[in-house]
Scaffold this motif. Structure first.
Motif, PDB file in Angstrom:
ATOM      1  N   ARG A 386      -0.195  14.007  -8.683  1.00  0.00           N
ATOM      2  CA  ARG A 386       0.868  13.167  -8.764  1.00  0.00           C
ATOM      3  C   ARG A 386       2.247  13.866  -8.824  1.00  0.00           C
ATOM      4  O   ARG A 386       3.273  13.034  -8.351  1.00  0.00           O
ATOM      5  CB  ARG A 386       0.662  12.426 -10.339  1.00  0.00           C
ATOM      6  N   ARG A 387       2.301  14.953  -9.011  1.00  0.00           N
ATOM      7  CA  ARG A 387       3.538  15.744  -8.736  1.00  0.00           C
ATOM      8  C   ARG A 387       4.009  15.475  -7.322  1.00  0.00           C
ATOM      9  O   ARG A 387       5.024  16.179  -7.004  1.00  0.00           O
ATOM     10  CB  ARG A 387       3.490  17.196  -9.296  1.00  0.00           C
ATOM     11  N   PHE A 388       3.103  15.591  -6.541  1.00  0.00           N
ATOM     12  CA  PHE A 388       3.165  15.560  -5.000  1.00  0.00           C
ATOM     13  C   PHE A 388       3.172  13.982  -4.514  1.00  0.00           C
ATOM     14  O   PHE A 388       2.880  13.873  -3.328  1.00  0.00           O
ATOM     15  CB  PHE A 388       2.271  16.367  -4.310  1.00  0.00           C
ATOM     16  N   ASP A 389       3.651  13.239  -5.683  1.00  0.00           N
ATOM     17  CA  ASP A 389       3.945  11.725  -5.273  1.00  0.00           C
ATOM     18  C   ASP A 389       2.411  11.116  -4.712  1.00  0.00           C
ATOM     19  O   ASP A 389       2.393  10.313  -3.893  1.00  0.00           O
ATOM     20  CB  ASP A 389       4.741  11.470  -4.021  1.00  0.00           C
ATOM     21  N   MET A 390       1.324  11.351  -5.347  1.00  0.00           N
ATOM     22  CA  MET A 390       0.223  10.866  -4.967  1.00  0.00           C
ATOM     23  C   MET A 390       0.205   9.514  -5.572  1.00  0.00           C
ATOM     24  O   MET A 390       0.512   9.393  -6.646  1.00  0.00           O
ATOM     25  CB  MET A 390      -1.251  11.402  -5.743  1.00  0.00           C
TER      26      MET A 390
END
Length: 541
Positions: A386-390
């Motif tokens: 999620r930190r990588f915009d998942m």
């Protein structure tokens, strides 16, 4: 009525001090001020931890909020771990409605008196939950069945409470960190799930599909659906007799082989996910029983098939390869697969993502294999992603929830359960089958008749395709010509603008040298020539 319901919610929020769940320093000043003025704040103290207070509040608010808490507990990507664990304890502590009311609903749905439908019908409910309750009955042919009946008026209550939840979700969006939790998305997901559960025809279809998929394995038994007695608000199923999976003492007394039972649970899960692409997504202990007629080879019994999950062929493949890469600690491949699958943006730097995954996974792998929670490992992976915009993948959220349930059950039954040892051979075989000659033959058998049926149309389709390509080629050539012409026109226009800017600059310079009050006779021949050239540039089209 909505106003009274809202007042009750406000009372419960104050009674259990749910205002402490919000970070006051991050709230807009006017909301913080309202919380400070809130009278119940000075009456009640926050005695328990936040997760427990939230659970108690949801129980007090009734069946819809209890169900919401149960579904919310599966969103560990949004909640603190302690809060998710507490919400996982939520049970349907709902008072039953009168058996006579259930009887009337059955008669209305099936169009006959209860005496004509059943040889016996017990007005005392066997179990009562948020959405429905269950009664035992006997058919005229002697079959023992259970009759599931939707709680009267529950849809109206659900829609009313969901409207209030959406309003509260909108207020949460005012909090700076509230949007990250996506409260409106969570409420809408809950609304879809709970409204689906109101349709017992859908649940019956799910149960029939699961039964058809698993009956030959002999590891999971799903009760028979009696379709002639099933309607939208009434579901009649074969009555099952088994030991609740949570009744460890009875299972021990029967000399049940816990190792086999735990491993079978894992095998059932992976078979449903990868072989069938249709899995029971609500496998909490209340929905799982054990057939101990043969304690050395125990069999699971699954009920309540209202919530099921499914994965596309692409998601199955990527997930299986992800899990195998985990087993082999190949973090670069895990990162690569996330990008290939589209779960994270294509511009994600694989090396950075790999480093983030390694930092999460390596400390876990240092533990003994029997102590590693595979479900929590997946959750932490998705939290890292999620930190990588998942983007949120609803099918993977259901999968996480189910895997956590299965793993929790397995560890409860057999603490030494090696989920990795049980799952890895299954996944390796599945991946081989997807790319090997066996898969090619299966695809040929499956799609061959369709391909043969379409074969006579192929020459016409090829001819039509070639014509379309020729037309596209001509259109493309015409478009290129038009673009070239536009570029030439743009180039000429730009040159004209530059000429005129230059000419205006020359005229301004001349005027600067010879102010307007001077006569034109003061201009030299060279200045006259420069002025005429500049004027020509301005007038030249």
């Amino acid at each position: 009525m909505n106003f009274l319901r809202a007042l009750r919610i406000i009372w419960v929020v104050g009674r259990y001090r749910l205002d402490t769940l919000l970070q006051h320093q991050a709230l807009p000043w006017f909301i913080s001020f309202l919380f400070w003025l809130f009278p119940l704040r000075w009456v009640f103290r926050a005695k328990d931890n936040e997760g427990r207070r939230l659970r108690l509040a949801l129980e007090r608010l009734g069946p819809v909020f209890i169900k919401f808490g149960q579904i919310l507990s599966t969103r560990r990507d949004l909640l603190p771990e302690e809060m998710a664990d507490e919400l996982a304890y939520l049970q349907d502590r709902v008072a039953p409605f009168a058996g006579e009311v259930a009887q009337r609903i059955v008669e209305q749905q099936l169009g006959k008196p209860i005496a004509e439908l059943f040889a016996e019908f017990d007005l005392q409910p066997l179990a009562s939950a948020s959405i429905a309750q269950v009664h035992t009955a006997t058919l005229s042919n002697g079959d023992k069945v259970v009759v599931k009946v939707i709680r009267p008026g529950i849809e109206k209550v659900i829609r009313k409470d969901v409207r209030l939840m959406k309003m509260m979700a909108g207020l949460m969006n005012l909090i700076p960190d509230g949007k990250r939790l996506r409260p409106l998305e969570v409420v809408e997901e809950f609304e879809r799930t709970i409204l689906d559960e109101l349709d017992l025809l859908r649940e019956g279809a799910n149960a029939a599909t699961l039964r058809r998929n698993t009956i030959d394995d002999g590891k999971l038994y799903v009760p028979v659906v009696y379709w002639e007695y099933t309607r939208k608000q009434v579901l009649v199923l074969e009555r099952i007799y088994g030991v609740p999976v949570s009744d460890i003492e009875t299972l021990k007394a029967s000399n049940t082989n816990f190792k086999v039972l735990a491993e079978r649970g894992v095998e059932i899960f992976f078979s449903q996910v990868f072989r069938d692409s249709f899995f029971h997504a609500d496998m909490h202990p209340g929905n799982v029983f054990v057939d101990i007629s043969n304690p050395d080879i125990p069999k699971y019994i699954g009920i309540d098939c209202g919530i099921v999950g499914s994965l596309s062929r692409e998601d199955q493949s990527y997930l299986a390869q992800n899990l195998l890469a985990f087993f082999n600690r190949d973090y670069y491949r895990v990162a690569e697969l996330h990008v290939e699958s589209g779960w994270v943006p294509a511009n994600t730097r694989v090396n950075e993502f790999e480093a983030a995954i390694r930092s999460v996974c390596e400390p876990i792998f240092e533990k003994p294999i029997s102590e590693i929670s595979f479900g929590l490992l997946l959750i932490r992976l998705f939290q890292t992603a999620r930190r990588f915009d998942m983007s949120v993948q609803p099918q993977l959220v259901l999968l996480q929830k189910t895997l956590l349930n299965i793993e929790g059950l397995g560890r409860q039954l057999y603490p030494q359960l090696d989920l990795w040892k049980t799952a890895k051979p299954f996944l390796e075989n599945w991946v081989k089958e997807q790319v090997g000659p066996k898969r090619f033959v299966q695809a040929l058998v499956q799609h061959g008749p369709s391909w043969l049926a379409k074969a006579p149309q192929m020459p016409d389709l090829i001819h039509e395709t070639l014509l379309q390509m020729r037309k596209l080629g001509t259109a493309d050539e015409r478009l290129r010509s038009e673009l070239l012409l536009l570029k030439q026109q743009e180039h000429r226009a730009n040159r004209r603008v530059l000429r005129r800017i230059f000419a205006v600059g020359v005229l301004i310079a001349l005027m600067w040298q010879a102010p307007l009050q001077d006569t034109l006779a003061n201009l030299s021949a060279g200045q006259w020539l420069a002025g005429l050239v500049a004027l020509g540039f301005i007038l030249w089209p």
